[in-house]
Design a protein around this motif. Sequence first.
Motif, PDB file in Angstrom:
ATOM      1  N   UNK A  78       0.919  -1.365  -0.168  1.00 18.20           N
ATOM      2  CA  UNK A  78       0.094  -0.040  -0.202  1.00 18.20           C
ATOM      3  C   UNK A  78       0.843   1.348   0.107  1.00 18.20           C
ATOM      4  N   UNK A  79       0.715   2.154  -0.918  1.00 21.33           N
ATOM      5  CA  UNK A  79       1.279   3.513  -1.008  1.00 21.33           C
ATOM      6  C   UNK A  79      -0.100   4.643  -0.916  1.00 21.33           C
ATOM      7  N   UNK A  80       0.160   5.390  -0.590  1.00 21.81           N
ATOM      8  CA  UNK A  80      -0.526   6.688  -0.596  1.00 21.81           C
ATOM      9  C   UNK A  80      -0.179   7.720  -1.738  1.00 21.81           C
ATOM     10  N   UNK A  81      -1.108   8.161  -2.479  1.00 24.41           N
ATOM     11  CA  UNK A  81      -0.801   9.226  -3.464  1.00 24.41           C
ATOM     12  C   UNK A  81      -1.982  10.100  -3.469  1.00 24.41           C
ATOM     13  N   UNK A  82      -1.919  11.336  -3.301  1.00 24.47           N
ATOM     14  CA  UNK A  82      -2.924  12.413  -3.491  1.00 24.47           C
ATOM     15  C   UNK A  82      -3.030  12.617  -5.301  1.00 24.47           C
ATOM     16  N   UNK A  83      -4.026  12.003  -5.659  1.00 22.67           N
ATOM     17  CA  UNK A  83      -3.773  12.260  -7.151  1.00 22.67           C
ATOM     18  C   UNK A  83      -4.394  13.413  -7.680  1.00 22.67           C
ATOM     19  N   UNK A  84      -4.763  14.149  -6.910  1.00 21.67           N
ATOM     20  CA  UNK A  84      -4.926  15.710  -7.320  1.00 21.67           C
ATOM     21  C   UNK A  84      -3.897  16.559  -7.308  1.00 21.67           C
ATOM     22  N   UNK A  85      -2.777  16.014  -6.913  1.00 23.01           N
ATOM     23  CA  UNK A  85      -1.455  16.809  -6.744  1.00 23.01           C
ATOM     24  C   UNK A  85      -0.672  16.329  -8.280  1.00 23.01           C
ATOM     25  N   UNK A  86       0.091  17.273  -8.672  1.00 27.77           N
ATOM     26  CA  UNK A  86       0.864  16.814  -9.832  1.00 27.77           C
ATOM     27  C   UNK A  86       2.041  15.920  -9.659  1.00 27.77           C
ATOM     28  N   UNK A  87       2.664  16.243  -8.494  1.00 32.05           N
ATOM     29  CA  UNK A  87       3.860  15.292  -8.224  1.00 32.05           C
ATOM     30  C   UNK A  87       3.262  13.861  -7.790  1.00 32.05           C
ATOM     31  N   UNK A  88       2.162  13.791  -7.212  1.00 28.48           N
ATOM     32  CA  UNK A  88       1.655  12.518  -7.037  1.00 28.48           C
ATOM     33  C   UNK A  88       1.412  11.751  -8.323  1.00 28.48           C
ATOM     34  N   UNK A  89       0.889  12.476  -9.337  1.00 27.59           N
ATOM     35  CA  UNK A  89       0.454  11.796 -10.874  1.00 27.59           C
ATOM     36  C   UNK A  89       1.658  11.566 -11.378  1.00 27.59           C
ATOM     37  N   UNK A  90       2.908  12.270 -11.380  1.00 27.01           N
ATOM     38  CA  UNK A  90       3.992  11.996 -11.713  1.00 27.01           C
ATOM     39  C   UNK A  90       4.599  10.692 -11.125  1.00 27.01           C
ATOM     40  N   UNK A  91       4.426  10.310  -9.902  1.00 30.14           N
ATOM     41  CA  UNK A  91       4.873   9.155  -9.033  1.00 30.14           C
ATOM     42  C   UNK A  91       4.067   7.896  -9.733  1.00 30.14           C
ATOM     43  N   UNK A  92       2.742   8.039  -9.915  1.00 33.44           N
ATOM     44  CA  UNK A  92       1.856   7.259 -10.435  1.00 33.44           C
ATOM     45  C   UNK A  92       2.338   6.781 -12.082  1.00 33.44           C
ATOM     46  N   UNK A  93       2.703   7.698 -12.658  1.00 31.19           N
ATOM     47  CA  UNK A  93       2.860   7.556 -13.863  1.00 31.19           C
ATOM     48  C   UNK A  93       4.132   6.595 -14.139  1.00 31.19           C
TER      49      UNK A  93
END
Length: 419
Positions: A78-93
Amino acid sequence: MSTQEKTKTKAKGPLAGIKVLELGTLIAGPFCSRMLAEFGADVIKVESPDGGDPLRQWRVLKDGTSLWWSVQARNKKSITLNMKDVQAQEIARRLALDADIIIENYRPGVLEKWNLGYEQLKAINPATIMVRLSGYGQTGPMKDLPGFGAIGESMGGLRYVSGHPDRPPVRVGISIGDSVAALHGVIGAMMALRHRDVSGGRWNGKTGEDCVAGQGQMVDVALYESVFNLMESLVPEFDHAGVVRERTGGALPGIVPSNTYTTGDGENIVIAGNGDAIFRRLMLAIGRDDMANDPGLARNDGRVPRTLEIDQAIQSWCEGQQIDSALQILKDADVPVGKIYSVRDMMSDPQFLARNMFEQHAFADGTAIKLPAITPKLSETPGQTAWIGPQLGEHNAEVLHSLGYDDAQIAQFIKNKTI
């Protein structure tokens, strides 16, 4: 033993080395990735920092977390990412481009807003396999509507045929629509993985090198279509003969006898005597030699018009039996029969126990918990539970370090509420 220690000692399953990214909540997507995790895939589950997957709070809780979570999230990181955040989107990418399989169950278009859509990832990594589970699929006039399993069961035809003819349709007592869609997702993922592997090599997500990349693809799973896929002869019967299958209670329409009956002690029993030879054995076992020797009942097409008569004969016999005697008499006659089990029945049943259908594990506080064992059973590479559902964000540091982020960057992510 800690989760990470268990990870290191985890036996290799048939999907060892396969990386899976789960972008989804609740049932369909998470159940799909759960099965992959059970057979060795390395599954990273992305959750919102604000409470995580809502399933963590569903049904019966222990210390604020669902007992269901122990099963649905076993073997996942489990990892947490605030997908409204641009940096989080980059991590998910980054995680998506490094994954063999991406599993998501957002509404169509959500991933595209985050620059994580299938076509966007495929342009960089042609080996991308994305399993997309949604209510109505990625196309069509209903694609943007919210889709839940209950709606899929209704639209796919299951609810219409469930229940008694004189009452409104009923639901199966579990989220069957979501689970059936998840199984279709697993099947699709395995077929796509096979195609990728025979059509080339594997794309290197870290270096960006194209190692004669195999061809990935999108697996488009709609909940209503997954249910529809189970509906047997519904379409040809209606198209060719104008027959609309209706609700028939516990009976199996057109296949006689197969129904639910009640014994003298109030237990429910299912008897399937619909094979021609089985029917004769059943009638002899219940003392109805007249029906056993009736040439008009020797075949199913002769029994169908006399369904009520046959069911009444079986029910009359059942009312004079206790559940145990009924089961024994019919088993001795080699007639398919079974009691309708509650979970209490399952937990003490010799067949369940002989097949090791329960696993015992422990929460962090040492409290024991039993989980259902993993199926299907593979003789050489069986699935296993390495750990039960993780704490929210338990693997943040481990996963981010694997992507090349250092402690200072991770600290900044926490400060910025990226994770």
